[in-house]
Design a protein around this motif. Structure first.
Motif, PDB file in Angstrom:
ATOM      1  N   VAL A 144       5.357   3.966  12.481  1.00 50.57           N
ATOM      2  CA  VAL A 144       5.036   5.095  13.365  1.00 50.57           C
ATOM      3  C   VAL A 144       5.723   6.367  12.874  1.00 50.57           C
ATOM      4  O   VAL A 144       5.118   7.445  12.849  1.00 50.57           O
ATOM      5  N   ILE A 145       6.980   6.251  12.478  1.00 53.51           N
ATOM      6  CA  ILE A 145       7.719   7.412  11.974  1.00 53.51           C
ATOM      7  C   ILE A 145       7.032   7.993  10.744  1.00 53.51           C
ATOM      8  O   ILE A 145       6.887   9.219  10.618  1.00 53.51           O
ATOM      9  N   TYR A 146       6.592   7.112   9.838  1.00 52.68           N
ATOM     10  CA  TYR A 146       5.893   7.613   8.647  1.00 52.68           C
ATOM     11  C   TYR A 146       4.578   8.289   9.023  1.00 52.68           C
ATOM     12  O   TYR A 146       4.213   9.319   8.460  1.00 52.68           O
ATOM     13  N   GLY A 147       3.849   7.696   9.990  1.00 53.17           N
ATOM     14  CA  GLY A 147       2.591   8.307  10.430  1.00 53.17           C
ATOM     15  C   GLY A 147       2.813   9.695  11.007  1.00 53.17           C
ATOM     16  O   GLY A 147       2.054  10.636  10.708  1.00 53.17           O
ATOM     17  N   VAL A 148       3.855   9.841  11.823  1.00 55.24           N
ATOM     18  CA  VAL A 148       4.190  11.157  12.387  1.00 55.24           C
ATOM     19  C   VAL A 148       4.577  12.119  11.272  1.00 55.24           C
ATOM     20  O   VAL A 148       4.165  13.289  11.262  1.00 55.24           O
ATOM     21  N   SER A 149       5.354  11.630  10.308  1.00 56.52           N
ATOM     22  CA  SER A 149       5.791  12.481   9.185  1.00 56.52           C
ATOM     23  C   SER A 149       4.601  12.929   8.345  1.00 56.52           C
ATOM     24  O   SER A 149       4.541  14.087   7.918  1.00 56.52           O
TER      25      SER A 149
ATOM     26  N   TRP B 172      14.410  -7.964  19.303  1.00 53.75           N
ATOM     27  CA  TRP B 172      14.209  -6.514  19.199  1.00 53.75           C
ATOM     28  C   TRP B 172      14.317  -5.995  17.772  1.00 53.75           C
ATOM     29  O   TRP B 172      13.734  -4.968  17.428  1.00 53.75           O
ATOM     30  N   VAL B 173      15.086  -6.688  16.931  1.00 51.50           N
ATOM     31  CA  VAL B 173      15.270  -6.211  15.563  1.00 51.50           C
ATOM     32  C   VAL B 173      13.942  -6.131  14.810  1.00 51.50           C
ATOM     33  O   VAL B 173      13.763  -5.299  13.914  1.00 51.50           O
ATOM     34  N   TRP B 174      12.961  -6.985  15.208  1.00 47.05           N
ATOM     35  CA  TRP B 174      11.666  -6.961  14.536  1.00 47.05           C
ATOM     36  C   TRP B 174      10.849  -5.720  14.883  1.00 47.05           C
ATOM     37  O   TRP B 174       9.859  -5.411  14.223  1.00 47.05           O
ATOM     38  N   MET B 175      11.261  -4.996  15.909  1.00 49.45           N
ATOM     39  CA  MET B 175      10.559  -3.781  16.298  1.00 49.45           C
ATOM     40  C   MET B 175      10.769  -2.643  15.296  1.00 49.45           C
ATOM     41  O   MET B 175      10.048  -1.650  15.302  1.00 49.45           O
ATOM     42  N   TRP B 176      11.773  -2.796  14.420  1.00 45.87           N
ATOM     43  CA  TRP B 176      12.048  -1.733  13.449  1.00 45.87           C
ATOM     44  C   TRP B 176      10.887  -1.523  12.482  1.00 45.87           C
ATOM     45  O   TRP B 176      10.634  -0.402  12.042  1.00 45.87           O
ATOM     46  N   PHE B 177      10.154  -2.560  12.160  1.00 45.22           N
ATOM     47  CA  PHE B 177       9.035  -2.424  11.222  1.00 45.22           C
ATOM     48  C   PHE B 177       7.921  -1.540  11.780  1.00 45.22           C
ATOM     49  O   PHE B 177       7.514  -0.570  11.122  1.00 45.22           O
ATOM     50  N   PRO B 178       7.431  -1.818  12.987  1.00 45.48           N
ATOM     51  CA  PRO B 178       6.413  -0.894  13.533  1.00 45.48           C
ATOM     52  C   PRO B 178       6.967   0.500  13.817  1.00 45.48           C
ATOM     53  O   PRO B 178       6.235   1.487  13.704  1.00 45.48           O
ATOM     54  N   VAL B 179       8.261   0.595  14.167  1.00 51.47           N
ATOM     55  CA  VAL B 179       8.871   1.907  14.412  1.00 51.47           C
ATOM     56  C   VAL B 179       8.840   2.749  13.140  1.00 51.47           C
ATOM     57  O   VAL B 179       8.493   3.938  13.163  1.00 51.47           O
ATOM     58  N   LEU B 180       9.182   2.140  12.006  1.00 47.29           N
ATOM     59  CA  LEU B 180       9.171   2.861  10.730  1.00 47.29           C
ATOM     60  C   LEU B 180       7.761   3.283  10.346  1.00 47.29           C
ATOM     61  O   LEU B 180       7.556   4.365   9.793  1.00 47.29           O
TER      62      LEU B 180
ATOM     63  N   VAL C 127      10.443  13.025   2.782  1.00 44.48           N
ATOM     64  CA  VAL C 127      11.641  13.696   3.290  1.00 44.48           C
ATOM     65  C   VAL C 127      11.665  13.678   4.815  1.00 44.48           C
ATOM     66  O   VAL C 127      12.693  13.391   5.442  1.00 44.48           O
ATOM     67  N   LEU C 128      10.519  13.971   5.434  1.00 45.62           N
ATOM     68  CA  LEU C 128      10.438  13.955   6.888  1.00 45.62           C
ATOM     69  C   LEU C 128      10.681  12.551   7.441  1.00 45.62           C
ATOM     70  O   LEU C 128      11.337  12.385   8.477  1.00 45.62           O
ATOM     71  N   THR C 129      10.159  11.534   6.752  1.00 50.03           N
ATOM     72  CA  THR C 129      10.378  10.155   7.181  1.00 50.03           C
ATOM     73  C   THR C 129      11.862   9.810   7.177  1.00 50.03           C
ATOM     74  O   THR C 129      12.379   9.209   8.133  1.00 50.03           O
ATOM     75  N   LEU C 130      12.559  10.201   6.124  1.00 49.48           N
ATOM     76  CA  LEU C 130      13.998   9.929   6.033  1.00 49.48           C
ATOM     77  C   LEU C 130      14.772  10.655   7.135  1.00 49.48           C
ATOM     78  O   LEU C 130      15.671  10.080   7.763  1.00 49.48           O
ATOM     79  N   ILE C 131      14.407  11.898   7.395  1.00 45.74           N
ATOM     80  CA  ILE C 131      15.100  12.679   8.417  1.00 45.74           C
ATOM     81  C   ILE C 131      14.857  12.101   9.813  1.00 45.74           C
ATOM     82  O   ILE C 131      15.802  11.911  10.600  1.00 45.74           O
TER      83      ILE C 131
END
Length: 214
Positions: free
Chosen positions: A83-88, A73-81, A48-52
């Protein structure tokens, strides 16, 4: 389980167990206090936190979408996601986030289910005369439950436990955990010895322990 020391010191837990032993000297009842870190399922919280957080990030990058959505730059979305999951995943371990993402109705249902599980797993239902009592507290949800075995339920009205729970919750809310459990055990003992006085051949059927679980 060092988390319990935030609420009770080792000395206070020992005194609670001594209170159980003292109270049970006057009754054939068996009192078992149980504290668990949480009862509610929280496996959904990281997702849920990842989605938010992903939604927040997407909204925040709208002004820069003309160049963020093109190569390279579009390939940066994979590492960004990632990182977001790790933070979540990290945030999901925090008590506040666990509390926020579990509804009140789910909390109540799951706390009562856990209380019933502890009632049976601690063999409170196995006393010879059906005189076991569970005093149950679930920390994350800040909820308490008292379950009495069949013989006791037939003697004491529900208001007996409702009043005891009211005092227990108030003391816990104020941070007086040792006093809360001591008073609850003593009050429970007063009710028990009236209807279930100590028997001449009384034997201790359940250990006089404060049970602490995750």
């Amino acid at each position: 389980m060092t988390w319990i020391n935030k609420y009770l010191t080792n000395d206070e837990m020992k005194k609670i167990e001594e209170t159980i032993s003292r109270v049970e000297e006057e009754t054939s009842g068996e009192i078992v206090p149980v504290i668990v870190k949480r009862s509610s399922a929280i496996g959904h919280v990281p997702l849920v936190l990842t989605l938010i957080l992903t939604l927040v990030f997407v909204l925040a990058e709208i002004p820069y979408s003309d160049w963020l959505w093109v190569t390279p730059w579009v390939w940066m979305w994979f590492p960004v996601l990632i990182v977001i999951y790790g933070v979540s995943f990290f945030l999901a371990k925090l008590h506040w986030f666990q509390k926020v993402f579990v509804s009140e109705a789910d909390e109540i249902a799951q706390v009562h289910q856990r209380a019933q599980l502890e009632f049976y797993s601690n063999k409170i239902h196995r006393t010879e005369a059906g005189t076991g009592v569970l005093i149950f507290v679930s920390v994350m949800e800040k909820k308490a439950v008292i379950l009495a075995d069949e013989a006791i339920s037939g003697k004491l009205p529900p208001d007996t436990w409702n009043n005891l729970l009211k005092d227990l919750r108030a003391s816990l809310h104020d941070g007086h955990w040792h006093a809360a459990f001591t008073k609850a055990i003593e009050t429970c003992g007063q009710h028990l010895k009236t209807h279930f006085p100590i028997a001449e051949t009384r034997k201790n059927q359940l250990k006089n322990h404060l049970v602490v679980k995750e």
